[in-house]
Design a protein around this motif. Sequence first.
Motif, PDB file in Angstrom:
ATOM      1  N   ILE A   1       3.113   4.676  -4.703  1.00 41.93           N
ATOM      2  CA  ILE A   1       3.704   4.924  -3.126  1.00 41.93           C
ATOM      3  C   ILE A   1       4.928   5.522  -3.433  1.00 41.93           C
ATOM      4  O   ILE A   1       5.400   4.937  -4.294  1.00 41.93           O
ATOM      5  CB  ILE A   1       3.390   3.875  -1.702  1.00 41.93           C
ATOM      6  N   PRO A   2       5.239   6.523  -3.104  1.00 40.79           N
ATOM      7  CA  PRO A   2       6.583   7.309  -3.876  1.00 40.79           C
ATOM      8  C   PRO A   2       7.848   6.097  -3.016  1.00 40.79           C
ATOM      9  O   PRO A   2       7.229   5.860  -1.973  1.00 40.79           O
ATOM     10  CB  PRO A   2       6.629   8.337  -3.085  1.00 40.79           C
TER      11      PRO A   2
ATOM     12  N   VAL B   1       2.686   5.980   5.896  1.00 40.61           N
ATOM     13  CA  VAL B   1       1.910   5.152   5.791  1.00 40.61           C
ATOM     14  C   VAL B   1       0.839   6.573   4.885  1.00 40.61           C
ATOM     15  O   VAL B   1       1.088   7.017   5.158  1.00 40.61           O
ATOM     16  CB  VAL B   1       0.720   4.747   6.697  1.00 40.61           C
ATOM     17  N   TYR B   2       0.909   6.338   3.315  1.00 42.67           N
ATOM     18  CA  TYR B   2       0.907   7.481   2.828  1.00 42.67           C
ATOM     19  C   TYR B   2      -1.253   7.034   2.390  1.00 42.67           C
ATOM     20  O   TYR B   2      -1.157   5.920   1.629  1.00 42.67           O
ATOM     21  CB  TYR B   2       1.340   7.288   0.786  1.00 42.67           C
ATOM     22  N   THR B   3      -1.499   8.183   2.301  1.00 43.97           N
ATOM     23  CA  THR B   3      -3.079   7.609   2.172  1.00 43.97           C
ATOM     24  C   THR B   3      -3.122   8.848   0.693  1.00 43.97           C
ATOM     25  O   THR B   3      -3.141   9.901   0.405  1.00 43.97           O
ATOM     26  CB  THR B   3      -3.960   8.052   3.148  1.00 43.97           C
ATOM     27  N   GLN B   4      -4.600   8.169  -0.495  1.00 42.34           N
ATOM     28  CA  GLN B   4      -4.648   9.758  -1.145  1.00 42.34           C
ATOM     29  C   GLN B   4      -5.634  10.180  -0.916  1.00 42.34           C
ATOM     30  O   GLN B   4      -6.735   9.626  -0.472  1.00 42.34           O
ATOM     31  CB  GLN B   4      -5.224   8.415  -2.313  1.00 42.34           C
TER      32      GLN B   4
END
Lengths: 190, 174
Positions: free
Chosen positions: A72-73, A187-190
């Motif tokens: 996660i950045p 929220v980061y999702t790939q």
Amino acid sequence: LCYFSSCSSWLPQSVPLRGSHWQSSLLELRTSLPVRAQPKKKKKVDVKKEQAQKERMKKKLRKLEKAAPELIPIEDFITPLKYSESNRVRSLPALSPEESERRVLLLKKWCLFKQKQDEAEKKAIKALVESQQEALKELRLESEELYEAAIRRDEGLFPFERDGPSYTPPLPGYDPPEGKCLDITKVYTQ
Amino acid sequence: DALLGCHRSYRSRPTHGIGKFKYLLPKEVPKKRKEKVQMKEIDAGTEHQYGDVNIQMTSYDLCLVEHFAQYVHRLCNRLSIRVNESYAMPTKTNEVLFMEEKGSKMQLDAVLTTHQRVVQIRGLSSTFAPILLEIIQSSQPEGVHLLVKQHTEADFKSRLKSRPELEELLAEMS
């Protein structure tokens, strides 16, 4: 209605009678008249379609699994654009010689203070280690098994939690206003 | 045939090295391949040594927690404790709302960002661990919450992005 009830009397005996009202046709138990409009779908096509679907899903899964997971950045390390786009540069005022002299002397005092602090810490560590070693030596002379038990690692040590000291003690009888805390982390999702 | 197949370079002749040109071109930097983020093996530790230990520092103040993490890292270097990694966890943002005294509406008080830094060490001896904890506690600044625990796979997974599609597919397959 009366015809239904007397059906058993006027029908020829060769026709099998309906056993119960659940049996919907006059044919035998296993066969039944086709109720649906279209003919029944062949079983082969179903199996093939299912297999194809499964293959597609497996391919998708393999593709997704191939991609390595990303970290996660961290927003702390990304400078917001508004700080790099502006052209304004701060112009500091010129320092008088007394002021610069005062600053240099202050810096020297701070360096000395920090050095003393660091030396005190090193001394404290050394003293702690030495006293611990001495205690262990004495314990060994006393009894071997106690020494062994002392050397072993402590399972209850971790997890260790401690809140930092606060500037002021908590106010007695303080009534905080009602409110709530919302978590708005992205929220980061790939 | 013999003339064409000959690979001898006549080093004494002035025509030695004729045809070479790669030394004239600018040096090509080898392409940096993106390293895959893989979990390193977690050390369990022996009876007298703790395995991978995470020292997590959390605070609302960014500079304070950064400086404290640097201090802890340097301390471990000085005490020759092996430091595996020193990384930052993703920041959490919280919106604090409070109820007005003479009203029913929630008012926005502040937006707080929680920062966390982790220093991972390995091979901490069982006799030295309490001393290290004591030193770190004595220099703990205000508002910084300290947490020391063993490193687990779940801790590593919390750093990675979530993959909802992959999870969906896996749920469908099984």
